[in-house]
Design a protein around this motif. Structure first.
Motif, short mmCIF file in Angstrom:
data_model
loop_
_atom_site.label_atom_id
_atom_site.label_comp_id
_atom_site.label_asym_id
_atom_site.label_seq_id
_atom_site.Cartn_x
_atom_site.Cartn_y
_atom_site.Cartn_z
N UNK A 1 0.82 -1.22 0.00
CA UNK A 1 0.00 0.00 0.00
C UNK A 1 0.84 1.26 0.00
N UNK A 2 2.05 1.15 0.47
CA UNK A 2 2.93 2.32 0.47
C UNK A 2 3.10 2.92 -0.93
N UNK A 3 3.00 2.08 -1.97
CA UNK A 3 3.20 2.55 -3.35
C UNK A 3 1.95 3.16 -3.99
N UNK A 4 1.00 3.57 -3.17
CA UNK A 4 -0.29 4.06 -3.65
C UNK A 4 -0.16 5.21 -4.67
N UNK A 5 0.94 5.93 -4.65
CA UNK A 5 1.08 7.01 -5.64
C UNK A 5 1.13 6.47 -7.08
N UNK A 6 1.55 5.19 -7.23
CA UNK A 6 1.52 4.56 -8.56
C UNK A 6 0.09 4.50 -9.09
N UNK A 7 -0.89 4.50 -8.17
CA UNK A 7 -2.30 4.59 -8.58
C UNK A 7 -2.75 6.05 -8.68
N UNK A 8 -2.68 6.73 -7.55
CA UNK A 8 -3.35 8.03 -7.46
C UNK A 8 -2.58 9.17 -8.15
N UNK A 9 -1.25 9.12 -8.08
CA UNK A 9 -0.48 10.15 -8.77
C UNK A 9 -0.69 10.06 -10.28
N UNK A 10 -0.74 8.83 -10.79
CA UNK A 10 -0.90 8.62 -12.22
C UNK A 10 -2.31 9.00 -12.68
N UNK A 11 -3.32 8.61 -11.89
CA UNK A 11 -4.70 8.94 -12.28
C UNK A 11 -4.91 10.45 -12.23
N UNK A 12 -4.29 11.11 -11.29
CA UNK A 12 -4.40 12.57 -11.20
C UNK A 12 -3.67 13.22 -12.38
N UNK A 13 -2.51 12.68 -12.72
CA UNK A 13 -1.79 13.26 -13.86
C UNK A 13 -2.57 13.06 -15.16
N UNK B 1 -1.53 3.94 6.80
CA UNK B 1 -2.76 3.71 6.06
C UNK B 1 -3.71 4.90 6.12
N UNK B 2 -3.54 5.75 7.12
CA UNK B 2 -4.42 6.92 7.26
C UNK B 2 -4.12 7.98 6.21
N UNK B 3 -2.95 7.87 5.57
CA UNK B 3 -2.53 8.92 4.62
C UNK B 3 -2.57 8.49 3.16
N UNK B 4 -3.16 7.31 2.92
CA UNK B 4 -3.13 6.77 1.55
C UNK B 4 -3.77 7.69 0.53
N UNK B 5 -4.87 8.34 0.95
CA UNK B 5 -5.65 9.10 -0.03
C UNK B 5 -5.56 10.61 0.21
N UNK B 6 -4.41 11.04 0.70
CA UNK B 6 -4.20 12.46 0.98
C UNK B 6 -3.66 13.22 -0.23
N UNK B 7 -3.75 14.54 -0.15
CA UNK B 7 -3.31 15.42 -1.24
C UNK B 7 -1.87 15.13 -1.71
N UNK B 8 -0.92 14.88 -0.80
CA UNK B 8 0.44 14.62 -1.30
C UNK B 8 0.50 13.43 -2.25
N UNK B 9 -0.30 12.39 -1.98
CA UNK B 9 -0.27 11.20 -2.83
C UNK B 9 -0.82 11.54 -4.22
N UNK B 10 -1.95 12.24 -4.24
CA UNK B 10 -2.60 12.56 -5.52
C UNK B 10 -1.82 13.64 -6.27
N UNK B 11 -1.66 14.79 -5.60
CA UNK B 11 -1.16 15.97 -6.31
C UNK B 11 0.36 15.97 -6.43
N UNK B 12 1.05 15.72 -5.30
CA UNK B 12 2.50 15.71 -5.44
C UNK B 12 2.96 14.51 -6.27
N UNK B 13 2.17 13.42 -6.22
CA UNK B 13 2.44 12.28 -7.11
C UNK B 13 2.36 12.70 -8.57
#
Ligand code: ARG
Ligand code: ZN
Length: 474
Positions: A343-355, A396-408
């Motif tokens: 789950x630590x690699x969640x930016x591979x999901x959310x950063x990419x979908x946001x981009x 796990x509390x930070x999986x869906x936070x702004x840094x994951x989506x936007x900074x990703x």
């Protein structure tokens, strides 16, 4: 389904030294083997080893296929379930776990022989009559029933089987699968699925993949869905409601099935109409669409607050905006087809979908991704955007936070501007092709980017994905 790059499964229970001395007669050793903790190395672990969700998934076996047969009554909220799992033992197993929470198990068989079981918290602990050999294919059948209740995630969001006024909204990221079926509930273990749901006539039950059969008898309708491409448990759905259904086949031969709450039909129609063109546009950028089915489930679920990229057919808790449709569609490549290993690699999901949203805007008359990047970079160092690095959220509390989506997404924009468009899109295409139906990790993505661009990108990725605080230069 066996994954190309599996991590170690099955932490072994270590015996105190000499607990079973080599000289112990065979019969006595067998006795120890049957006696729980003494059966060193033959007990599947209760978790897949993910530090964010230690009990998620299990060790010692690998599921190939789930066959779920469910009956749901929206009035009483009662769920009847039978899950048949086909799996392969990754080690000798005298005992193993499935994840299941809150429902009552009434019977378990392993290879058609009654097995003993104990259900504690989210662990369904199964002891087959006969130990399973390493490499053995086996079948587990679990009968269960009850009133499914969603779990509350560490970020406070509801997850799992979430009742609505006309059925249930079923979205299970990261841990809600266990609220409605017994599973090896960690994305490391992907499998194909048959999901059959019976609901009162007039309601529709929508799941992943292709609708292979639908029949009505005695006032009840049964929907049989098949997801043949490998899927992580968190991406399964069995959403029930009163839906308007629309079906067609795209020019690329993808079967589309949309189910829309009639109260949201007019609000969602203009956006849903864009689905084929969004998928076609994303296929150009990311590579061929990875599934044979597509669609959308638009439900009215006011207490949910998010949409989810359920495989092949995302669920929306309200009428989606176009950017959300673009986002959940992009997840079909990034997250669903290429799945994270921890789950630590969640930016591979959310950063990419946001981009993907940024790229879509850029190519459809909106602001450029550079403008999006600049606007976010202008946020002060104290802003929540910089609170933690996307590839190391910390819990796990930070999986869906702004840094994951936007900074990703910002990290991907930095990559793109560093290597140029040609190399950047070659990287994305190669990523989705190399790991199609499988898994990816951040380290592999960095490696691939370096290989295809011929550049040392260590500093870039470190700065943008792995270092705390606002990077000192844009
Ligand atoms: N992956 C979903 C998305 O596309 C969000 C899921 C949120 N889940 C949660 N438990 N907060 O954005
Ligand atoms: Zn997302």
């Amino acid at each position: 389904m066996t994954t190309p790059r599996r991590q170690t499964v099955g932490r072994t229970t270590v015996l105190p030294r000499g607990a079973v001395a080599a000289a112990v007669p065979v019969a006595l050793a067998a006795l120890f083997a049957a006696a729980g903790p003494a059966a060193a190395g033959t007990i599947g672990s209760s978790g897949a080893g993910d530090p964010y969700f230690p009990l998620a998934g299990n060790g010692g076996y690998d599921v190939r296929h789930y066959d779920l047969t469910l009956g749901y009554d929206p009035g009483s909220r009662h769920l009847d379930g039978r899950a048949v799992l086909r799996a392969r033992a990754a080690q000798r197993l005298t005992r193993f776990d499935l994840d299941l929470k809150g429902l009552k198990v009434t019977g378990v068989t392993v290879d058609h022989i009654k097995a003993s079981f104990r259900h504690q918290g989210q662990e369904l602990v199964i002891t087959p009559r006969h130990a399973l050999r390493s490499g053995q294919d086996f079948r587990v059948a679990v009968d269960y029933q009850g009133t499914p209740k969603p779990v509350t995630d560490p970020d406070g969001a509801l997850d799992g089987w979430i009742p609505t006024d006309d059925g249930a909204f079923v979205a299970s990221e990261p841990q809600g699968a266990m609220t409605w079926f017994p599973a090896n509930s960690h994305p490391k273990d992907k499998a194909s699925y048959d999901i059959t749901i019976t609901v009162p006539q007039g309601r529709t039950a929508v799941s992943n993949g292709v609708l292979v059969d639908q029949r009505t008898a005695h006032g009840r309708t049964t929907f049989h869905w098949r997801q043949s491409e490998p899927m992580a448990a968190y991406l399964a759905t069995a959403t029930v409601g009163t839906f308007k259904v629309e079906r067609y086949t795209t020019r690329d031969g993808v079967d589309v099935y949309n189910a829309v709450d009639p109260r949201l039909a007019s609000a969602s129609a203009p956006v849903l109409k864009q689905l084929p063109s969004v998928l076609a546009w994303e296929s150009k950028l990311f590579g061929p669409y990875p599934f044979r089915a597509a669609g959308a489930i638009v439900d009215r679920a006011p207490n949910v607050g998010y949409a989810l990229e359920t495989q092949s057919r995302p669920v929306y808790d309200r009428a989606p905006r176009l950017s959300i449709l673009v986002h959940e569609s992009a997840h079909q490549w990034f997250g669903d087809s290429v799945t994270l290993t921890r789950w630590q690699d969640i930016w591979l999901n959310e950063g990419f979908a946001t981009y993907a949203e940024w790229l879509y805007a850029e190519q459809h008359g909106g602001k450029t991704s550079q403008q999006a990047f600049d606007a976010f970079y202008a946020r002060p160092a104290s802003d929540g955007l910089w609170a933690y690095p996307p590839a190391d959220p910390g819990s796990g509390a930070r999986l869906f936070g702004t840094p994951v989506y936007v900074r990703g997404a910002m990290a991907l924009h930095k990559l793109r501007t560093a290597v140029g468009d040609a190399a950047f899109f070659r990287i994305l295409h190669t990523w989705t092709a190399d790991h199609r139906g499988g898994h990816g990790t951040t380290a592999r993505f960095v490696q691939l980017s370096e290989r295809l661009s011929g550049r040392d990108l260590g500093a870039l990725f470190r700065t943008w994905t792995a270092t705390a605080g606002k990077p000192s230069a844009p």
